[in-house]
Scaffold this motif. Structure first.
Motif, mmCIF file in Angstrom:
data_model
loop_
_atom_site.group_PDB
_atom_site.id
_atom_site.type_symbol
_atom_site.label_atom_id
_atom_site.label_comp_id
_atom_site.label_asym_id
_atom_site.label_seq_id
_atom_site.Cartn_x
_atom_site.Cartn_y
_atom_site.Cartn_z
ATOM 1 N N GLN A 252 0.927 -1.182 0.090
ATOM 2 C CA GLN A 252 -0.028 0.134 0.045
ATOM 3 C C GLN A 252 0.981 1.184 -0.068
ATOM 4 O O GLN A 252 0.559 2.213 -0.882
ATOM 5 C CB GLN A 252 -1.041 -0.081 1.155
ATOM 6 N N ARG A 253 1.864 1.253 0.820
ATOM 7 C CA ARG A 253 2.916 2.574 0.783
ATOM 8 C C ARG A 253 3.277 2.607 -0.602
ATOM 9 O O ARG A 253 3.635 3.834 -1.105
ATOM 10 C CB ARG A 253 4.084 2.261 1.710
ATOM 11 N N TRP A 255 1.659 1.817 -3.345
ATOM 12 C CA TRP A 255 0.639 2.201 -4.297
ATOM 13 C C TRP A 255 0.537 3.621 -4.221
ATOM 14 O O TRP A 255 0.421 4.435 -4.949
ATOM 15 C CB TRP A 255 -0.607 1.522 -3.783
ATOM 16 N N ARG A 256 0.879 4.102 -3.052
ATOM 17 C CA ARG A 256 0.742 5.751 -2.797
ATOM 18 C C ARG A 256 1.942 6.436 -3.580
ATOM 19 O O ARG A 256 1.522 7.562 -4.187
ATOM 20 C CB ARG A 256 0.611 6.080 -1.460
ATOM 21 N N CYS A 259 0.979 6.433 -7.336
ATOM 22 C CA CYS A 259 0.135 7.543 -7.708
ATOM 23 C C CYS A 259 0.688 8.755 -7.613
ATOM 24 O O CYS A 259 0.442 9.634 -8.642
ATOM 25 C CB CYS A 259 -1.172 7.515 -6.592
ATOM 26 N N ALA A 260 1.682 8.967 -7.049
ATOM 27 C CA ALA A 260 2.463 10.258 -6.612
ATOM 28 C C ALA A 260 3.233 10.354 -7.934
ATOM 29 O O ALA A 260 2.949 11.333 -8.641
ATOM 30 C CB ALA A 260 3.111 10.553 -5.503
ATOM 31 N N PRO A 265 -2.804 11.515 -7.815
ATOM 32 C CA PRO A 265 -2.998 11.337 -6.251
ATOM 33 C C PRO A 265 -4.763 10.819 -6.102
ATOM 34 O O PRO A 265 -4.690 10.372 -5.141
ATOM 35 C CB PRO A 265 -2.740 12.523 -5.881
ATOM 36 N N VAL A 268 -5.386 7.027 -5.159
ATOM 37 C CA VAL A 268 -5.222 6.676 -3.915
ATOM 38 C C VAL A 268 -6.585 6.204 -2.935
ATOM 39 O O VAL A 268 -6.757 5.123 -2.640
ATOM 40 C CB VAL A 268 -4.402 7.327 -3.130
ATOM 41 N N ASN A 309 10.130 8.362 -5.403
ATOM 42 C CA ASN A 309 8.665 8.112 -4.482
ATOM 43 C C ASN A 309 8.739 6.714 -3.900
ATOM 44 O O ASN A 309 7.699 6.153 -3.557
ATOM 45 C CB ASN A 309 7.493 8.181 -5.380
#
Length: 411
Positions: A252-253, A255-256, A259-260, A265, A268, A309
């Motif tokens: 999940q980290r 994944w964020r 997206c960035a 964004p 998310v 990222n």
């Protein structure tokens, strides 16, 4: 050789990759390895093109360093007797012939164990030593198909694809090496050897462990997933504007972070993609969206954005790029070995580093029968016996055998 296995004597009766890879690994870490090959032809892979300076197949060269070659005709009583004497004085036998082949030469486990109770007899076969197909032949391509690996390799909706490397052969060779080391450790306590039995089938099944478990848990038959995984649309290759790049955002980290990096964004918290289960449920839609975004920039730009990222990513390196990588050089994973009379051969390096008893390349891949006389003298044969056996075709001698013709050692 002064590696952790120094003092162990290994006899290999192997061809191609699985058995030779196991025995080479033992030799890399200090064991004394004698490779028994057929008179006249030797290991089948000696003749497989392309050849190094016209004299040795690259395939053979890649799996047969740190060995001495003895040429024997195991179909003759005299050749089999020489092999038996060598094995009776050995700690380990590595064999990847078909089940039953060595038994026909009187080199079966029961006979050899009776003569040498400390012997560790390692058999690598296609299907294992038991079961209805035990005596059938198999090779890497066959087993990639039979054991299911090819069914999950390739693009969705496309034809079957073989894994580029010899994954069934090398996997079995690695497992055999582990089995031998466990048997050596057990022998320290019991004083007795044992049989180590593994196969291409069992190696492939063990590598497919999570696919097998998934099938039993869901009753769904897994299929090919192209460059990624069926369980994650953020763990696959995407086409940038100039080339391909792998994105492996597996939590999940990440994944964020993805997206960035993609400047999306809003994904998310998007109800279609907010967690891993939703991303799998909407997998095809997300693949299309990520693919469209990735196609707008070059690989180098994506590397910078994704790494900033904290998203793992990598171009699809070809072999020429891999061997030139600084990290590969830093880990000594390309080494050079001298082939006397031929020149330098570069090969993959030693993959396990030990701080106190490291592996080393001490002998180059041998010529066929290069050490027949040397090894037989060490086993108590007189030169007159060696010459007589050679005349009868039971053994093969390399040119210059009377002088010993020792190969030059390399570091």
């Amino acid at each position: 050789m002064s590696g952790p296995l120094a003092g162990l004597r290994v006899v290999e009766v192997g061809v191609a990759m699985a058995g030779p890879y196991c025995a080479m690994t033992l030799g890399d870490f200090g064991a004394e390895v004698v490779k028994i090959e057929r008179v006249g032809a030797g290991d089948d892979s000696r003749s497989w093109p392309p050849h190094f300076f016209g004299a040795m197949g690259y395939y053979y060269g890649s799996a047969n360093r740190n060995k001495r070659s003895v040429a024997l005709d195991l179909k003759t009583p005299e050749g089999a007797a020489v092999a038996r004497r060598l094995i009776e004085g050995a700690d380990i036998l590595v064999d990847n012939y078909r089940i039953g082949a060595l038994a026909r030469a009187g080199l079966d486990w029961e006979t050899l164990r009776a003569a040498n109770p400390r012997l560790i007899y390692c058999s690598i076969s296609g299907f294992g030593a038991s079961g209805p197909r035990a005596e059938e032949p198999a090779n890497d391509l066959f087993m990639q198909a039979y054991a299911g690996g090819m069914s999950i390799t390739g693009e969705e909706g496309g034809g079957p694809v073989k894994m580029g490397m010899s994954v069934a052969d090398i996997g079995a060779g690695m497992l055999a090496t582990i089995g031998v080391m466990m048997a050596v450790e057990a022998r320290h306590r019991t004083g007795r050897g044992q049989r180590v039995d593994t196969s291409l089938l069992e190696g492939q099944m063990s590598m497919l462990a999570h696919f097998v478990t998934r099938y039993f848990a869901s009753d769904e038959v897994p299929g090919p997933s192209g460059s990624g995984a069926l369980t994650s649309p953020t763990y696959r290759a995407y086409r940038a504007s100039d080339d391909w790049i792998v994105i492996s955002a597996f939590n999940q980290r990440m994944w964020r972070g993805l997206c960035a990096a993609l400047d999306r964004p809003e994904w998310v918290a998007d109800p279609r993609f907010a967690d891993a289960a939703l991303r799998v449920a909407n997998r095809l839609e997300l693949i299309d969206l990520i693919g469209a975004a990735v196609a707008t920039r070059r690989v180098a730009e994506w590397e910078m954005l994704l790494r900033s990222n904290e998203v793992p990513c990598c171009p699809i390196n070809r072999i020429d790029k891999v061997v030139a990588e600084e990290q590969v050089a830093a880990r000594d994973m390309v080494m050079e070995i001298d082939l006397p009379g031929l020149g330098a051969m570069r090969m993959a390096g030693l993959p396990v580093k030990l701080s106190e008893t490291p592996a080393a390349i001490g002998l180059p891949p041998p010529r066929l029968g290069q050490h027949t006389a040397e090894v037989m003298r060490g086993a108590g044969y007189a030169d007159e016996e060696i010459e007589a056996l050679a005349r009868r075709g039971a053994i093969g001698l390399d040119e210059g055998w009377r002088e010993g013709d020792q190969p030059r050692r390399t570091g």
